[in-house]
Design an enzyme around this catalytic site. Structure first.
Site, PDB file in Angstrom:
ATOM      1  N   LYS A  11       0.931  -1.248  -0.183  1.00 37.12           N
ATOM      2  CA  LYS A  11      -0.190   0.095  -0.068  1.00 37.12           C
ATOM      3  C   LYS A  11       1.071   1.402  -0.039  1.00 37.12           C
ATOM      4  CE  LYS A  11      -4.008  -2.220   2.360  1.00 37.12           C
ATOM      5  NZ  LYS A  11      -4.891  -2.057   3.581  1.00 37.12           N
ATOM      6  N   PHE A  59     -15.282   4.839   7.334  1.00 37.71           N
ATOM      7  CA  PHE A  59     -13.901   4.993   6.914  1.00 37.71           C
ATOM      8  C   PHE A  59     -13.656   4.756   5.525  1.00 37.71           C
ATOM      9  CE2 PHE A  59     -13.959   0.324   8.088  1.00 37.71           C
ATOM     10  CZ  PHE A  59     -13.414  -0.270   6.977  1.00 37.71           C
ATOM     11  N   ARG A  87      -2.372 -14.067   4.704  1.00 38.85           N
ATOM     12  CA  ARG A  87      -3.011 -13.313   5.665  1.00 38.85           C
ATOM     13  C   ARG A  87      -2.305 -13.340   6.893  1.00 38.85           C
ATOM     14  NH1 ARG A  87      -7.603  -9.839   4.557  1.00 38.85           N
ATOM     15  NH2 ARG A  87      -8.625 -10.658   6.417  1.00 38.85           N
ATOM     16  N   THR A  93      -5.672  -6.672  10.781  1.00 40.59           N
ATOM     17  CA  THR A  93      -5.806  -5.489  10.142  1.00 40.59           C
ATOM     18  C   THR A  93      -5.186  -4.413  11.302  1.00 40.59           C
ATOM     19  OG1 THR A  93      -7.924  -6.250   9.625  1.00 40.59           O
ATOM     20  CG2 THR A  93      -7.806  -3.828   9.347  1.00 40.59           C
ATOM     21  N   ARG A 104       2.406  -6.291   9.265  1.00 34.22           N
ATOM     22  CA  ARG A 104       1.935  -5.349   9.861  1.00 34.22           C
ATOM     23  C   ARG A 104       2.490  -5.000  11.166  1.00 34.22           C
ATOM     24  NH1 ARG A 104      -4.233  -6.975   7.626  1.00 34.22           N
ATOM     25  NH2 ARG A 104      -3.945  -5.541   5.752  1.00 34.22           N
ATOM     26  N   ASN A 114      -1.811   0.331   6.883  1.00 32.89           N
ATOM     27  CA  ASN A 114      -1.296  -0.935   7.426  1.00 32.89           C
ATOM     28  C   ASN A 114      -0.582  -1.801   6.244  1.00 32.89           C
ATOM     29  OD1 ASN A 114      -3.694  -2.019   6.017  1.00 32.89           O
ATOM     30  ND2 ASN A 114      -4.764  -2.736   7.439  1.00 32.89           N
ATOM     31  N   HIS A 117      -2.197  -5.399   1.537  1.00 32.16           N
ATOM     32  CA  HIS A 117      -3.442  -6.132   1.669  1.00 32.16           C
ATOM     33  C   HIS A 117      -3.222  -7.303   1.015  1.00 32.16           C
ATOM     34  CE1 HIS A 117      -7.626  -7.055  -0.188  1.00 32.16           C
ATOM     35  NE2 HIS A 117      -6.749  -7.387  -1.317  1.00 32.16           N
TER      36      HIS A 117
HETATM   37  P1  ATP Z   1      -7.276  -5.572   3.538  1.00 27.57           P
HETATM   38  O1  ATP Z   1      -8.668  -5.814   2.764  1.00 27.57           O
HETATM   39  O2  ATP Z   1      -6.618  -4.160   2.983  1.00 27.57           O
HETATM   40  O3  ATP Z   1      -6.162  -6.762   3.413  1.00 27.57           O
HETATM   41  P2  ATP Z   1      -8.042  -6.398   6.065  1.00 27.57           P
HETATM   42  O4  ATP Z   1      -8.913  -7.437   5.222  1.00 27.57           O
HETATM   43  O5  ATP Z   1      -7.457  -6.970   7.027  1.00 27.57           O
HETATM   44  O6  ATP Z   1      -7.350  -5.559   5.081  1.00 27.57           O
HETATM   45  P3  ATP Z   1     -10.708  -4.877   5.830  1.00 27.57           P
HETATM   46  O7  ATP Z   1     -11.730  -5.073   7.022  1.00 27.57           O
HETATM   47  O8  ATP Z   1     -10.890  -5.688   4.604  1.00 27.57           O
HETATM   48  O9  ATP Z   1      -9.220  -5.543   6.557  1.00 27.57           O
HETATM   49  O10 ATP Z   1     -10.369  -3.416   5.746  1.00 27.57           O
HETATM   50  C1  ATP Z   1      -9.862  -2.908   4.551  1.00 27.57           C
HETATM   51  C2  ATP Z   1      -8.949  -1.690   4.928  1.00 27.57           C
HETATM   52  O11 ATP Z   1      -9.712  -0.765   5.246  1.00 27.57           O
HETATM   53  C3  ATP Z   1      -7.984  -2.106   6.061  1.00 27.57           C
HETATM   54  O12 ATP Z   1      -6.759  -2.855   5.680  1.00 27.57           O
HETATM   55  C4  ATP Z   1      -7.506  -0.723   6.633  1.00 27.57           C
HETATM   56  O13 ATP Z   1      -6.565  -0.264   5.487  1.00 27.57           O
HETATM   57  C5  ATP Z   1      -8.862  -0.078   6.346  1.00 27.57           C
HETATM   58  N1  ATP Z   1      -9.942  -0.179   7.463  1.00 27.57           N
HETATM   59  C6  ATP Z   1     -10.334  -1.260   8.083  1.00 27.57           C
HETATM   60  N2  ATP Z   1     -10.854  -0.649   9.304  1.00 27.57           N
HETATM   61  C7  ATP Z   1     -10.736   0.366   9.703  1.00 27.57           C
HETATM   62  C8  ATP Z   1     -11.114   1.315  10.428  1.00 27.57           C
HETATM   63  N3  ATP Z   1     -11.865   0.916  11.477  1.00 27.57           N
HETATM   64  N4  ATP Z   1     -10.511   2.682  10.401  1.00 27.57           N
HETATM   65  C9  ATP Z   1      -9.720   3.000   9.390  1.00 27.57           C
HETATM   66  N5  ATP Z   1      -9.558   2.056   8.358  1.00 27.57           N
HETATM   67  C10 ATP Z   1      -9.998   0.880   8.373  1.00 27.57           C
HETATM   68 MG    MG Z   2     -10.045  -7.027   3.484  1.00 27.41          MG
END
Ligand code: ATP
Ligand code: MG
Length: 140
Positions: A11, A59, A87, A93, A104, A114, A117
């Site tokens: 990212k 968000f 993962r 996350t 992370r 973070n 992805h």
């Molecule tokens: P990714 O999809 O990026 O691999 P993830 O699956 O761990 O991450 P998701 O729940 O899909 O998490 O959220 C997508 C992305 O949105 C997160 O990686 C983070 O960058 C952002 N994000 C998630 N939750 C929050 C939050 N509460 N506040 C701000 N940003 C968030």
């Molecule tokens: Mg995700």
């Protein structure tokens, strides 16, 4: 376990800090092969499309602006159980909750920034890979 492919994104917070090589070294050390890779700058519309599943979340607008704020490195990772394995290598996350040794824990700046992805299922991996790569781009 089956050989799978997953989509990884390094990212903008990580590309900005010159962490692509360090993250790639960790991916390869974990036994995942980088079988395609492209550095791209997402438009706002492309970032909205990629994270459309989160469009109702508070968000979302911030997330889209962040993902379009600089280059991302899109990659296809291949290996046994690649979806779950990546993962696990990424960690949860929220980097504050990430076990040491995960990407992370080591590199992320916060819950949003973070660093990486990874697809969350084999089906979503296929859809996400198709957003960035054609079959000819993927060389195992
Ligand atoms: P990714 O999809 O990026 O691999 P993830 O699956 O761990 O991450 P998701 O729940 O899909 O998490 O959220 C997508 C992305 O949105 C997160 O990686 C983070 O960058 C952002 N994000 C998630 N939750 C929050 C939050 N509460 N506040 C701000 N940003 C968030
Ligand atoms: Mg995700």
């Amino acid at each position: 376990m089956a050989i799978e492919q997953t989509l990884s994104l390094i990212k903008p917070d990580a590309t900005r800090r010159g962490l692509t090589g360090a993250i790639n070294a960790r991916i390869e050390a974990a036994g995942l092969a980088i079988v395609a890779q492209r550095r791209v700058r997402l438009t706002v519309a492309q970032a909205e499309g990629f994270y459309a599943v989160h469009r109702e979340r508070g968000f979302f607008a911030d997330l889209v602006a962040y993902m379009a704020s600089g280059p991302v490195v899109a990659q296809v990772l291949e290996g046994e159980g690649a979806v779950a394995r990546y993962r696990e290598l990424m960690g949860p996350t929220d980097p504050a909750k990430a076990p040491s040794g995960t990407l992370r824990a080591e590199f992320a700046l916060g819950l949003q920034e973070n660093s990486v992805h990874g697809s969350d299922s084999v089906a979503n991996a296929a859809t996400e890979i198709a957003c960035f790569f054609s079959r000819l781009d993927i060389v195992g």
